[in-house]
Design an enzyme around this catalytic site. Structure first.
Site, PDB file in Angstrom:
ATOM      1  N   TYR A 152       0.837  -1.215   0.000  1.00  0.00           N
ATOM      2  CA  TYR A 152       0.000   0.000   0.000  1.00  0.00           C
ATOM      3  C   TYR A 152       0.867   1.259   0.000  1.00  0.00           C
ATOM      4  CZ  TYR A 152      -3.883   2.993   1.729  1.00  0.00           C
ATOM      5  OH  TYR A 152      -4.844   3.965   1.903  1.00  0.00           O
TER       6      TYR A 152
ATOM      7  N   LYS B 222       0.816   4.059  -2.875  1.00  0.00           N
ATOM      8  CA  LYS B 222       0.373   5.418  -2.528  1.00  0.00           C
ATOM      9  C   LYS B 222       1.488   6.442  -2.725  1.00  0.00           C
ATOM     10  CE  LYS B 222      -3.963   4.718  -1.423  1.00  0.00           C
ATOM     11  NZ  LYS B 222      -5.011   5.223  -2.322  1.00  0.00           N
TER      12      LYS B 222
HETATM   13  P1  NDP Z   1     -13.813   2.128   1.258  1.00  0.00           P
HETATM   14  O1  NDP Z   1     -13.283   0.739   1.406  1.00  0.00           O
HETATM   15  O2  NDP Z   1     -14.763   2.656   2.272  1.00  0.00           O
HETATM   16  O3  NDP Z   1     -14.517   2.275  -0.196  1.00  0.00           O
HETATM   17  C1  NDP Z   1     -13.813   1.865  -1.295  1.00  0.00           C
HETATM   18  C2  NDP Z   1     -14.569   2.229  -2.552  1.00  0.00           C
HETATM   19  O4  NDP Z   1     -13.733   1.868  -3.651  1.00  0.00           O
HETATM   20  C3  NDP Z   1     -15.855   1.431  -2.725  1.00  0.00           C
HETATM   21  O5  NDP Z   1     -16.795   2.212  -3.449  1.00  0.00           O
HETATM   22  C4  NDP Z   1     -15.402   0.220  -3.550  1.00  0.00           C
HETATM   23  O6  NDP Z   1     -16.436  -0.373  -4.303  1.00  0.00           O
HETATM   24  C5  NDP Z   1     -14.393   0.912  -4.462  1.00  0.00           C
HETATM   25  N1  NDP Z   1     -13.418   0.008  -5.039  1.00  0.00           N
HETATM   26  C6  NDP Z   1     -12.523  -0.789  -4.421  1.00  0.00           C
HETATM   27  N2  NDP Z   1     -11.812  -1.497  -5.329  1.00  0.00           N
HETATM   28  C7  NDP Z   1     -12.264  -1.117  -6.551  1.00  0.00           C
HETATM   29  C8  NDP Z   1     -11.969  -1.519  -7.887  1.00  0.00           C
HETATM   30  N3  NDP Z   1     -11.028  -2.426  -8.168  1.00  0.00           N
HETATM   31  N4  NDP Z   1     -12.666  -0.928  -8.891  1.00  0.00           N
HETATM   32  C9  NDP Z   1     -13.631  -0.015  -8.653  1.00  0.00           C
HETATM   33  N5  NDP Z   1     -13.957   0.385  -7.412  1.00  0.00           N
HETATM   34  C10 NDP Z   1     -13.292  -0.160  -6.374  1.00  0.00           C
HETATM   35  O7  NDP Z   1     -12.529   3.062   1.098  1.00  0.00           O
HETATM   36  P2  NDP Z   1     -12.113   4.408   1.892  1.00  0.00           P
HETATM   37  O8  NDP Z   1     -13.178   5.425   1.762  1.00  0.00           O
HETATM   38  O9  NDP Z   1     -11.606   4.030   3.232  1.00  0.00           O
HETATM   39  O10 NDP Z   1     -10.839   4.864   1.040  1.00  0.00           O
HETATM   40  C11 NDP Z   1     -10.960   5.651  -0.140  1.00  0.00           C
HETATM   41  C12 NDP Z   1      -9.563   6.044  -0.583  1.00  0.00           C
HETATM   42  O11 NDP Z   1      -8.937   6.812   0.435  1.00  0.00           O
HETATM   43  C13 NDP Z   1      -8.651   4.855  -0.867  1.00  0.00           C
HETATM   44  O12 NDP Z   1      -7.805   5.137  -1.955  1.00  0.00           O
HETATM   45  C14 NDP Z   1      -7.845   4.750   0.416  1.00  0.00           C
HETATM   46  O13 NDP Z   1      -6.614   4.128   0.189  1.00  0.00           O
HETATM   47  C15 NDP Z   1      -7.699   6.213   0.785  1.00  0.00           C
HETATM   48  N6  NDP Z   1      -7.431   6.477   2.195  1.00  0.00           N
HETATM   49  C16 NDP Z   1      -8.332   6.119   3.175  1.00  0.00           C
HETATM   50  C17 NDP Z   1      -8.083   6.445   4.503  1.00  0.00           C
HETATM   51  C18 NDP Z   1      -9.062   6.122   5.595  1.00  0.00           C
HETATM   52  O14 NDP Z   1      -8.823   6.506   6.748  1.00  0.00           O
HETATM   53  N7  NDP Z   1     -10.181   5.477   5.309  1.00  0.00           N
HETATM   54  C19 NDP Z   1      -6.859   7.128   4.891  1.00  0.00           C
HETATM   55  C20 NDP Z   1      -5.992   7.464   3.793  1.00  0.00           C
HETATM   56  C21 NDP Z   1      -6.291   7.148   2.496  1.00  0.00           C
HETATM   57  P3  NDP Z   1     -17.394  -1.499  -3.617  1.00  0.00           P
HETATM   58  O15 NDP Z   1     -18.305  -0.727  -2.700  1.00  0.00           O
HETATM   59  O16 NDP Z   1     -18.102  -2.104  -4.769  1.00  0.00           O
HETATM   60  O17 NDP Z   1     -16.505  -2.434  -2.868  1.00  0.00           O
END
Ligand code: NDP
Length: 241
Positions: free
Chosen positions: A147, A151
């Site tokens: 990751y 990132k």
């Molecule tokens: P979630 O797991 O809550 O949501 C992920 C979303 O991405 C869902 O809509 C999921 O679809 C979609 N998704 C995952 N894989 C794919 C794929 N291969 N193709 C299309 N859609 C996909 O994620 P977060 O809100 O926690 O994170 C969002 C971003 O922020 C990410 O890039 C994460 O790395 C980054 N981030 C998050 C942090 C946190 O504290 N949460 C901190 C720092 C960065 P489905 O619902 O169908 O599974």
């Protein structure tokens, strides 16, 4: 005419807040997701934002998905590369599958999503690309070599693409969130949150997804045209890059 924005992973967590924030800011928004139809349908019913199911890690699927969005809403002006996954393991125990799933979804998706859109943005003389990285791409994180690599990789991608497109009305920027109160983080036991996580955050609380969404809406706006190639840390002071 409202500008069209596509948010990958835009139906849950931070992405859902970004989709809603862009809609509130006047964009015509499409939200992509991977497979959780229930969450996507609930999101669509709640917000009225159309949802598009395709895998950002699959080049052919992404191209088809983008075509479907453009057929429904028109040419995409704003791309938010937000979709991301984790497959945490200490590196000495990590499998190739755990490594490559994360690299494909979090880093290869920069190519699959951006490559089909960049020439259209160039010919129209306008584009906004916002990429959601992570604090763990900036500082590294044990258990997340895959990751952290992906990132950090998106930052280099953004800087190169920003240079190539600066004179073409296209900006490319990165947001690096810290701990955000999504379902994943809220599932952490209260005592671990209080004793281990919050002491690392000078502001003394978790971030809200809406705080990321507001920054995305700003970077996506016409007013942010002089900001490109930058990384905005939104982490409550936890790590000052
Ligand atoms: P979630 O797991 O809550 O949501 C992920 C979303 O991405 C869902 O809509 C999921 O679809 C979609 N998704 C995952 N894989 C794919 C794929 N291969 N193709 C299309 N859609 C996909 O994620 P977060 O809100 O926690 O994170 C969002 C971003 O922020 C990410 O890039 C994460 O790395 C980054 N981030 C998050 C942090 C946190 O504290 N949460 C901190 C720092 C960065 P489905 O619902 O169908 O599974």
């Amino acid at each position: 005419m409202a500008r069209v924005a596509l948010v990958t992973g835009g139906t849950r967590g931070i992405g859902a807040a970004i989709s809603k924030g862009l809609k509130e800011a006047g964009f015509n928004v499409a939200a992509n997701y991977a497979g959780n139809d229930e969450a996507a349908n609930a999101f669509k019913a709640e917000t009225g934002i159309p949802v598009f199911k395709f895998d950002v890690a699959d080049p052919a699927g992404a191209e088809e998905g983008i075509k479907a969005v453009e057929a429904a809403l028109g040419p995409i002006d704003v791309l938010v590369n937000n979709a991301g996954i984790t497959r945490d393991k200490m590196f000495h125990r990590m499998t190739w599958e755990q490594w490559s799933q994360v690299i494909r979804t979090n880093l290869d998706s920069m190519f699959t999503m951006t490559r089909p859109l960049i020439e259209g943005m160039q010919s129209r003389g306008f584009g906004r690309i916002v990429i959601i990285s992570s604090i763990n791409g900036q500082k590294g994180q044990a258990g997340q070599a895959n990751y952290s690599a992906a990132k950090a990789g998106v930052v280099g991608f953004a800087k190169a693409l920003a240079q190539e497109n600066a004179a073409k009305g296209i900006t490319v920027n990165v947001i690096a969130p810290g701990y955000i109160a999504t379902e994943m983080v809220k599932a952490v036991p209260e005592d671990v949150l209080k004793s281990k996580i919050l002491p690392q955050i000078p502001v003394g609380r978790l971030g809200e997804a809406e705080e990321i969404a507001r920054a995305v809406a700003f970077l996506a706006s016409d007013e942010a045209g002089f900001i490109t190639g930058s990384t905005l840390s939104i982490n409550g002071g936890q790590y000052m890059a």
